[in-house]
Design an enzyme around this catalytic site. Structure first.
Site, PDB file in Angstrom:
ATOM      1  N   LYS A  13       0.825  -1.213   0.000  1.00  0.00           N
ATOM      2  CA  LYS A  13       0.000   0.000   0.000  1.00  0.00           C
ATOM      3  C   LYS A  13       0.860   1.264   0.000  1.00  0.00           C
ATOM      4  CE  LYS A  13      -2.240  -0.864   3.807  1.00  0.00           C
ATOM      5  NZ  LYS A  13      -1.499  -2.097   4.213  1.00  0.00           N
ATOM      6  N   ARG A  88      -9.724   2.039  10.433  1.00  0.00           N
ATOM      7  CA  ARG A  88      -9.398   0.645  10.729  1.00  0.00           C
ATOM      8  C   ARG A  88     -10.637  -0.139  11.172  1.00  0.00           C
ATOM      9  NH1 ARG A  88      -3.939  -0.440  11.152  1.00  0.00           N
ATOM     10  NH2 ARG A  88      -2.557   1.358  11.323  1.00  0.00           N
ATOM     11  N   ARG A 127      12.878 -10.552   4.428  1.00  0.00           N
ATOM     12  CA  ARG A 127      13.491  -9.292   4.020  1.00  0.00           C
ATOM     13  C   ARG A 127      14.716  -8.938   4.874  1.00  0.00           C
ATOM     14  NH1 ARG A 127       8.255  -5.326   3.652  1.00  0.00           N
ATOM     15  NH2 ARG A 127       8.392  -5.659   5.924  1.00  0.00           N
ATOM     16  N   ARG A 161      14.531  -6.049  10.177  1.00  0.00           N
ATOM     17  CA  ARG A 161      13.628  -5.434  11.131  1.00  0.00           C
ATOM     18  C   ARG A 161      13.191  -6.477  12.147  1.00  0.00           C
ATOM     19  NH1 ARG A 161       8.994  -2.319   7.886  1.00  0.00           N
ATOM     20  NH2 ARG A 161       8.026  -2.696   9.908  1.00  0.00           N
ATOM     21  N   ARG A 172       0.135  -9.865  12.916  1.00  0.00           N
ATOM     22  CA  ARG A 172      -0.331  -8.625  12.285  1.00  0.00           C
ATOM     23  C   ARG A 172      -1.446  -8.918  11.290  1.00  0.00           C
ATOM     24  NH1 ARG A 172       5.060  -6.328   9.958  1.00  0.00           N
ATOM     25  NH2 ARG A 172       3.748  -4.635   9.186  1.00  0.00           N
TER      26      ARG A 172
END
Length: 222
Positions: A13, A88, A127, A161, A172
């Site tokens: 996004k 949300r 990642r 991260r 999440r």
């Protein structure tokens, strides 16, 4: 043109919102950045929010919507805005609609980036980036050409991260499904949903979104 972006964390996004901002001159609005700006400026809303945060309380929807109303009234939002991360919940969506109706505005489309959650978890959890130059890599999809050496700067130090692990990503995603997915029927009932295949290559995702944007532009010119 006023847009809401929906989709799970890591769906892309942010990348697409930044592109739309540059291409169409509409402003990407982060409620977090907006909140920090109001607090730093010492506005009435900012002072109220600061007091709540210092007391360890959640910011009410009414305060966030009031800040958003102040933000979209600024000149740089004349061509429109992009909301990524808000609303949300259905309650927030209803409060947003009430505010936009009051200010004679509206949401033109809700772009929903659909993804395969298992594949998305794999994408995010693999990642890593070069500590020196920031170049991005992935264990499976984009490894370094030479093991342990950055393709760009030749650096040997890489970082990940802390929340880019599969367990955190799945939590999440669960939170998104529980809290945000109920927004889909809410906006679908208003005929605003535009589904985008978020699993496609970035260029194809961009083309799908541009087709939606072109359709809205044609409708508004009629």
């Amino acid at each position: 043109m006023n847009i809401i972006f929906l989709g799970p964390p890591g769906a892309g996004k942010g990348t697409q919102a930044k592109r739309l901002e540059q291409q169409y001159g509409i402003v990407q609005i982060s409620t977090g950045d907006m909140l920090r700006a109001e607090v730093a400026a010492g506005t009435q809303i900012g002072l109220e929010a600061k007091g709540l945060m210092e007391a360890g309380k959640l910011i009410p929807d009414s305060v966030i919507v009031a800040m958003l109303e102040s933000r979209i009234a600024k000149p740089d939002c004349a061509k429109g805005f992009i909301l990524d991360g808000f609303p949300r919940t259905v309650a927030q969506a209803e409060a947003l609609d009430a505010m936009l109706t009051r200010t004679d505005s509206r949401i033109d489309t809700v772009l929903v980036l659909e993804v395969d959650e298992e594949v998305l978890a794999d994408r995010i959890s693999g990642r890593f980036s070069c500590k020196s130059c920031g170049a991005s890599y992935h264990d499976s999809f984009r490894p370094t050409q030479k093991d342990g050496v950055c393709d760009i700067c030749g650096g040997h130090d890489f970082i990940r991260r802390p929340d880019d692990n599969r367990e955190t990503v799945m939590k999440r995603l669960d939170a998104y499904n529980a809290e945000t997915k109920p927004l889909l029927p809410y906006y679908e009932s208003k005929g605003l949903i535009s589904v985008i295949d978020g699993m496609a290559p970035i260029e194809e995702v961009s083309s799908q979104i541009d087709a939606v944007m072109d359709g809205i532009t044609k409708l508004t010119k009629k």
